[in-house]
Design a protein around this motif. Structure first.
Motif, PDB file in Angstrom:
ATOM      1  N   VAL A 225       0.739  -1.039   0.039  1.00 51.20           N
ATOM      2  CA  VAL A 225       0.081  -0.243   0.094  1.00 51.20           C
ATOM      3  C   VAL A 225       0.847   1.378  -0.030  1.00 51.20           C
ATOM      4  O   VAL A 225       0.585   2.258  -0.668  1.00 51.20           O
ATOM      5  N   VAL A 226       1.923   1.247   0.590  1.00 53.62           N
ATOM      6  CA  VAL A 226       2.876   2.224   1.045  1.00 53.62           C
ATOM      7  C   VAL A 226       4.251   2.365  -0.062  1.00 53.62           C
ATOM      8  O   VAL A 226       5.070   2.943   0.273  1.00 53.62           O
ATOM      9  N   ALA A 227       4.095   1.516  -1.153  1.00 50.41           N
ATOM     10  CA  ALA A 227       5.158   1.249  -1.782  1.00 50.41           C
ATOM     11  C   ALA A 227       5.750   2.310  -2.458  1.00 50.41           C
ATOM     12  O   ALA A 227       6.907   2.651  -2.651  1.00 50.41           O
ATOM     13  N   ALA A 228       4.632   3.475  -2.963  1.00 48.03           N
ATOM     14  CA  ALA A 228       5.045   4.334  -3.932  1.00 48.03           C
ATOM     15  C   ALA A 228       5.390   5.681  -2.836  1.00 48.03           C
ATOM     16  O   ALA A 228       5.452   6.611  -3.383  1.00 48.03           O
ATOM     17  N   ALA A 229       5.448   5.481  -1.781  1.00 46.37           N
ATOM     18  CA  ALA A 229       5.679   6.685  -0.964  1.00 46.37           C
ATOM     19  C   ALA A 229       7.073   6.960  -0.797  1.00 46.37           C
ATOM     20  O   ALA A 229       7.872   5.937  -0.836  1.00 46.37           O
ATOM     21  N   PRO A 230       7.667   8.374  -0.353  1.00 45.64           N
ATOM     22  CA  PRO A 230       8.959   8.435  -0.347  1.00 45.64           C
ATOM     23  C   PRO A 230       9.642   7.836   1.034  1.00 45.64           C
ATOM     24  O   PRO A 230       8.760   7.462   2.064  1.00 45.64           O
ATOM     25  N   LEU A 231      10.812   7.635   0.732  1.00 43.93           N
ATOM     26  CA  LEU A 231      11.476   6.949   1.821  1.00 43.93           C
ATOM     27  C   LEU A 231      11.968   7.922   3.043  1.00 43.93           C
ATOM     28  O   LEU A 231      11.964   9.130   3.106  1.00 43.93           O
ATOM     29  N   LEU A 232      11.886   7.342   4.415  1.00 37.74           N
ATOM     30  CA  LEU A 232      11.993   7.937   5.704  1.00 37.74           C
ATOM     31  C   LEU A 232      13.582   8.613   5.343  1.00 37.74           C
ATOM     32  O   LEU A 232      14.455   7.764   5.109  1.00 37.74           O
ATOM     33  N   PRO A 233      13.717   9.697   5.730  1.00 38.10           N
ATOM     34  CA  PRO A 233      15.223  10.494   5.811  1.00 38.10           C
ATOM     35  C   PRO A 233      15.914   9.618   6.668  1.00 38.10           C
ATOM     36  O   PRO A 233      15.614   9.098   7.983  1.00 38.10           O
ATOM     37  N   PRO A 234      17.462   9.251   6.475  1.00 31.86           N
ATOM     38  CA  PRO A 234      18.402   8.399   7.438  1.00 31.86           C
ATOM     39  C   PRO A 234      18.422   9.398   8.627  1.00 31.86           C
ATOM     40  O   PRO A 234      18.726   8.659   9.667  1.00 31.86           O
ATOM     41  N   THR A 235      18.515  10.653   8.790  1.00 31.99           N
ATOM     42  CA  THR A 235      18.622  11.339   9.846  1.00 31.99           C
ATOM     43  C   THR A 235      17.467  12.481  10.162  1.00 31.99           C
ATOM     44  O   THR A 235      16.774  12.695   9.210  1.00 31.99           O
ATOM     45  N   PRO A 236      17.438  12.797  11.672  1.00 31.31           N
ATOM     46  CA  PRO A 236      16.183  13.704  11.531  1.00 31.31           C
ATOM     47  C   PRO A 236      16.297  15.051  11.055  1.00 31.31           C
ATOM     48  O   PRO A 236      17.488  15.280  10.810  1.00 31.31           O
ATOM     49  N   CYS A 237      15.409  15.733  11.064  1.00 31.91           N
ATOM     50  CA  CYS A 237      15.601  17.015  10.509  1.00 31.91           C
ATOM     51  C   CYS A 237      16.540  17.890  11.411  1.00 31.91           C
ATOM     52  O   CYS A 237      16.236  18.011  12.577  1.00 31.91           O
ATOM     53  N   ALA A 238      17.340  18.702  10.712  1.00 25.64           N
ATOM     54  CA  ALA A 238      18.347  19.452  11.292  1.00 25.64           C
ATOM     55  C   ALA A 238      17.712  20.673  12.122  1.00 25.64           C
ATOM     56  O   ALA A 238      18.058  21.239  12.835  1.00 25.64           O
ATOM     57  N   PHE A 239      16.594  21.044  11.566  1.00 20.42           N
ATOM     58  CA  PHE A 239      15.838  22.176  11.958  1.00 20.42           C
ATOM     59  C   PHE A 239      14.877  22.284  13.044  1.00 20.42           C
ATOM     60  O   PHE A 239      14.853  23.079  14.167  1.00 20.42           O
ATOM     61  N   CYS A 240      14.255  20.797  13.076  1.00 16.14           N
ATOM     62  CA  CYS A 240      13.326  20.676  14.075  1.00 16.14           C
ATOM     63  C   CYS A 240      13.527  19.663  15.007  1.00 16.14           C
ATOM     64  O   CYS A 240      12.736  19.246  15.878  1.00 16.14           O
ATOM     65  N   GLY A 241      14.389  18.613  14.488  1.00 15.70           N
ATOM     66  CA  GLY A 241      14.850  17.536  15.377  1.00 15.70           C
ATOM     67  C   GLY A 241      13.957  16.469  15.387  1.00 15.70           C
ATOM     68  O   GLY A 241      13.711  15.757  15.984  1.00 15.70           O
ATOM     69  N   GLY A 242      12.911  16.533  14.005  1.00 13.06           N
ATOM     70  CA  GLY A 242      12.123  15.532  13.941  1.00 13.06           C
ATOM     71  C   GLY A 242      10.504  15.657  14.671  1.00 13.06           C
ATOM     72  O   GLY A 242       9.741  15.131  14.582  1.00 13.06           O
ATOM     73  N   SER A 243      10.554  16.852  15.496  1.00 13.00           N
ATOM     74  CA  SER A 243       9.114  17.155  15.852  1.00 13.00           C
ATOM     75  C   SER A 243       8.257  17.820  14.783  1.00 13.00           C
ATOM     76  O   SER A 243       7.064  17.904  15.235  1.00 13.00           O
ATOM     77  N   ARG A 244       8.748  18.365  13.730  1.00 13.79           N
ATOM     78  CA  ARG A 244       7.855  18.648  12.582  1.00 13.79           C
ATOM     79  C   ARG A 244       7.219  20.168  13.046  1.00 13.79           C
ATOM     80  O   ARG A 244       6.485  20.870  12.457  1.00 13.79           O
ATOM     81  N   PHE A 245       7.832  20.817  14.155  1.00 10.63           N
ATOM     82  CA  PHE A 245       7.260  22.160  14.643  1.00 10.63           C
ATOM     83  C   PHE A 245       8.408  22.736  15.145  1.00 10.63           C
ATOM     84  O   PHE A 245       9.477  22.293  15.489  1.00 10.63           O
ATOM     85  N   SER A 246       8.263  24.170  14.871  1.00 14.44           N
ATOM     86  CA  SER A 246       9.136  25.054  15.409  1.00 14.44           C
ATOM     87  C   SER A 246       8.647  26.459  16.138  1.00 14.44           C
ATOM     88  O   SER A 246       7.656  26.623  15.623  1.00 14.44           O
ATOM     89  N   PRO A 247       9.055  26.965  16.964  1.00 12.42           N
ATOM     90  CA  PRO A 247       8.826  28.340  17.551  1.00 12.42           C
ATOM     91  C   PRO A 247       8.292  29.390  16.625  1.00 12.42           C
ATOM     92  O   PRO A 247       9.483  29.410  15.593  1.00 12.42           O
ATOM     93  N   CYS A 248       7.365  29.867  16.507  1.00 13.15           N
ATOM     94  CA  CYS A 248       7.032  31.077  15.613  1.00 13.15           C
ATOM     95  C   CYS A 248       8.123  32.315  15.820  1.00 13.15           C
ATOM     96  O   CYS A 248       8.415  32.709  16.524  1.00 13.15           O
ATOM     97  N   GLY A 249       8.813  32.701  14.552  1.00 11.56           N
ATOM     98  CA  GLY A 249       9.890  33.603  14.489  1.00 11.56           C
ATOM     99  C   GLY A 249       9.118  35.035  14.624  1.00 11.56           C
ATOM    100  O   GLY A 249       9.695  35.889  15.185  1.00 11.56           O
ATOM    101  N   ALA A 250       8.027  35.264  14.598  1.00 16.06           N
ATOM    102  CA  ALA A 250       7.227  36.608  14.620  1.00 16.06           C
ATOM    103  C   ALA A 250       6.826  36.904  15.938  1.00 16.06           C
ATOM    104  O   ALA A 250       7.191  38.199  16.430  1.00 16.06           O
ATOM    105  N   CYS A 251       6.542  35.850  16.831  1.00 20.40           N
ATOM    106  CA  CYS A 251       6.032  36.226  18.325  1.00 20.40           C
ATOM    107  C   CYS A 251       7.144  35.519  19.186  1.00 20.40           C
ATOM    108  O   CYS A 251       6.683  35.660  20.364  1.00 20.40           O
ATOM    109  N   GLY A 252       7.995  34.635  18.682  1.00 22.44           N
ATOM    110  CA  GLY A 252       8.820  33.912  19.695  1.00 22.44           C
ATOM    111  C   GLY A 252       8.179  32.921  20.556  1.00 22.44           C
ATOM    112  O   GLY A 252       8.813  32.569  21.374  1.00 22.44           O
ATOM    113  N   GLY A 253       6.840  32.442  19.948  1.00 14.92           N
ATOM    114  CA  GLY A 253       6.456  31.403  20.438  1.00 14.92           C
ATOM    115  C   GLY A 253       5.420  31.735  21.680  1.00 14.92           C
ATOM    116  O   GLY A 253       4.682  30.924  22.182  1.00 14.92           O
TER     117      GLY A 253
END
Length: 234
Positions: A173-201
């Motif tokens: 079912v998921v054969a056509a999906a992209p592969l998981l990156p080998p390392t977590p995201c360097a910007f969010c650490g894998g949390s997929r969220f980051s503090p807002c830069g406009a208000c500082g969170g």
């Protein structure tokens, strides 16, 4: 011997029903009937109040039409957010308030990571907009978690994913999906969220025009924004 009650005359000073009181009761009864006719669609119209009832029906019909249009727009937007030939979207929660739900979400995430599948994980506890999307997709006010979508189609909840994984069908079912990156995201650490830069969170911004604070429109209710580096459109 006591005289019959019917033959007794009211004593001086006894409270009697006056003409004004009777008229007020009659008018209040009419008003009450009118209120019932307004609140109840099935109540018969009282005299000249029929035109008001028609207007009320038009208002309610207009409100229902607007609600249907807004719900249809929300459904289309939600379907577009999970559409894509290679997109795998998982709605889950990271809160431990309900242990069975948390464990079900954890198991599905572990299964998908074991298949090395790149998943667009949408934590409804981190952003209320994800929960609104899921409600529009499932057409339920309280959808169960987790829910997996592949290429815009609903795969199912944790039981469905486990059954597909045990039978070996989930990999297909998921054969056509992209592969998981080998390392977590360097910007969010894998949390997929980051503090807002406009208000500082803080989800608040100072307005020089009003001299007070206003809600930041660039982030969600938790002062977070989705990481643009790892949360691609798929």
């Amino acid at each position: 011997m006591w005289s019959p009650w019917t033959s007794r005359k009211p004593a001086p000073g006894r409270l009697t029903q006056s003409t004004s009181f009777s008229s007020s009761v009659t008018s209040s009864s009419k008003d009450h009937n009118g209120i019932i006719a307004v609140l109840d669609d099935d109540a018969p119209p009282a005299g000249a109040g029929g035109s008001g009832k028609i207007v009320l029906h038009r208002v309610r019909s207009s409100n229902k039409l607007r609600t249907c249009k807004s719900f249809a727009a929300a459904s289309e937007a939600a379907e577009a957010s999970v559409a894509g030939e290679r997109r795998v979207v998982l709605y889950f929660t990271s809160l431990r308030a309900v242990r069975p739900t948390f464990e079900a979400c954890r198991d599905v995430r572990a299964i998908l990571r074991g298949l090395r599948v790149g998943v667009d994980e949408r934590d409804v506890s981190m952003d209320a907009a994800f929960l609104a999307e899921l409600r529009a997709l499932m057409r339920r006010d309280r959808p169960t978690l987790p829910q997996l979508f592949v290429a815009g189609r609903l795969v199912g909840d944790a039981d469905d994913v486990r059954a597909l994984h045990e039978s070996g069908e989930l990999r297909r079912v998921v054969a056509a999906a992209p592969l998981l990156p080998p390392t977590p995201c360097a910007f969010c650490g894998g949390s997929r969220f980051s503090p807002c830069g406009a208000c500082g969170g803080s989800h608040r911004q100072f307005s020089e025009k009003t001299g007070g604070f206003r809600v930041c429109t660039a982030c969600n209710e938790n002062g977070l924004i989705r990481c643009t580096a790892c949360c691609s459109g798929g």
